[in-house]
Design an enzyme around this catalytic site. Structure first.
Site, PDB file in Angstrom:
ATOM      1  N   LYS A 197       0.856  -1.229   0.011  1.00 58.02           N
ATOM      2  CA  LYS A 197       0.074  -0.071   0.155  1.00 58.02           C
ATOM      3  C   LYS A 197       1.096   1.194   0.061  1.00 58.02           C
ATOM      4  O   LYS A 197       1.648   1.608   0.852  1.00 58.02           O
ATOM      5  CB  LYS A 197      -0.916   0.122   1.308  1.00 58.02           C
ATOM      6  CG  LYS A 197      -1.774   1.170   1.163  1.00 58.02           C
ATOM      7  CD  LYS A 197      -2.713   1.226   2.524  1.00 58.02           C
ATOM      8  CE  LYS A 197      -3.615   2.353   2.693  1.00 58.02           C
ATOM      9  NZ  LYS A 197      -4.624   2.100   3.639  1.00 58.02           N
ATOM     10  N   LYS A 249      -2.096  -1.573  -3.597  1.00 58.93           N
ATOM     11  CA  LYS A 249      -3.281  -0.497  -3.539  1.00 58.93           C
ATOM     12  C   LYS A 249      -2.280   0.891  -3.782  1.00 58.93           C
ATOM     13  O   LYS A 249      -1.158   1.055  -3.046  1.00 58.93           O
ATOM     14  CB  LYS A 249      -3.818  -0.512  -2.343  1.00 58.93           C
ATOM     15  CG  LYS A 249      -4.727   0.872  -2.278  1.00 58.93           C
ATOM     16  CD  LYS A 249      -5.571   0.550  -0.689  1.00 58.93           C
ATOM     17  CE  LYS A 249      -6.700   1.915  -0.778  1.00 58.93           C
ATOM     18  NZ  LYS A 249      -7.353   1.687   0.576  1.00 58.93           N
TER      19      LYS A 249
END
Length: 332
Positions: A197, A249
């Site tokens: 992320k 992400k």
């Protein structure tokens, strides 16, 4: 015609829609999609999200009907984000039996028992400072946060979650959650780790939607957008700690990371098409610059080609409805 003309004419298999369907390498279906939802415990009617046209903060009392509608339209998994009105310094509402996390999961499972319900495990929506964990002397205390994540995961499992998705990028979070779940008898509950992320500019619309802005930033624990090797190492560590899914992400800016993880891991891989990606498509489509449907399906195809088994996207419900009314699975 020259005798040297190539014998293989690649356009032969592109002449008709039926031929194109027959040889299409990548298919999009509702089996691939997870729909995120924002549930606000403090409102009575849906509130439009200005940074994400077409999406709303959903009143808690309307969650059950929304889940039933998604199930009727063929979706099989949702990811739940709570907008809390009971924030404190540590996000303690998240591990209360009657807190928002537990209530959301319980309501969703009762509404559609077959739906896979995945609560986002983090604290940014539940802390008064907006960080993803316990803050000591201005910094997030990694290890103190791990203990709280374990409690949050167990409460979610007790409410009926089949999978949890830790998103805070704390070192050791997958192992801490796995140990807590196993000790409480929830060995069957899976972990979808936000393994890679990044500290992305594309989260802005989400932060408005989830009311989790903060002074400062999360660069101290989220990944540097310029670092691919660090992202691969994060994914490798999460796999070793017991993750069942590895997530990348955001999505489109990190297809290289997604592809590399797919090459080195046999675990299912997910990607998250984040709020900024959604907003860019929506606003561009509203201006007439692009075709929304074609662009959405083209981006989902890119995720799948890069190696994603599962895609978390705010377009999931739209895609389900498009597929229900079209025989063209690519929409291109």
């Amino acid at each position: 015609m020259s005798a040297s003309f190539p014998s293989l004419r690649l356009r032969r298999l592109r002449r008709t829609e039926t031929l194109r369907d027959l040889v299409r390498e990548t298919q999009i279906s509702t089996d691939d999609l997870i729909h995120p939802l924002f549930i606000d415990e403090g409102i009575d009617e849906p509130h439009a999200i200005p940074t994400m046209p077409g999406l709303v903060r959903l009143p808690e009392r309307q969650l059950a009907e929304q889940i039933r509608q998604l199930a009727r339209d063929g979706l099989k998994a949702v990811m739940l984000f709570g907008i809390s009105h009971h924030k404190d310094a540590i996000g303690s509402d998240t591990w209360k039996q009657d807190g928002l996390v537990a209530r959301m999961v319980r309501t969703a499972k009762q509404a559609a028992p077959e739906m896979i319900v995945i609560p986002d495990l983090c604290f940014c929506e539940y802390t008064d400072h907006g960080h993803c964990g316990v803050v000591d002397d201005g910094e997030v205390n990694n290890d103190a946060t791990l203990a709280n994540l374990g409690k949050q995961a167990v409460v979610a499992a007790q409410a009926g979650a089949e999978m949890v998705a830790p998103s805070g990028m704390m070192d050791g979070q997958v192992q801490a959650i796995r140990v807590a779940l196993d000790a409480a008898g929830f060995q069957h509950v899976a972990i979808m780790a936000y393994a890679s992320k990044f500290t992305s500019a594309l989260y802005g619309p989400f932060r408005v939607a989830a009311d989790c802005g903060l002074k400062g930033n999360r660069a101290g624990y989220q990944l540097d957008p310029m670092n691919q090797r660090a992202a691969l190492l994060e994914a490798r560590l999460d796999e070793a700690e017991g993750a069942d899914f590895l997530m990348v992400k955001p999505g489109l800016p990190y297809l290289d990371v997604l592809s590399k993880i797919r090459e080195v891991s046999l675990l299912p891989v997910a990607t998250y098409q984040v709020g900024g990606e959604y907003a860019m498509i929506k606003f561009a489509a509203q201006s007439g610059a692009i075709n929304e449907r074609q662009t959405v399906l083209e981006t989902l195809g890119a995720f799948k080609r890069a190696g994603a088994d599962v895609i978390v996207t705010y377009f999931a419900h739209d895609v389900a409805r498009w597929l229900n009314t079209s025989t063209d699975s690519a929409g291109l």
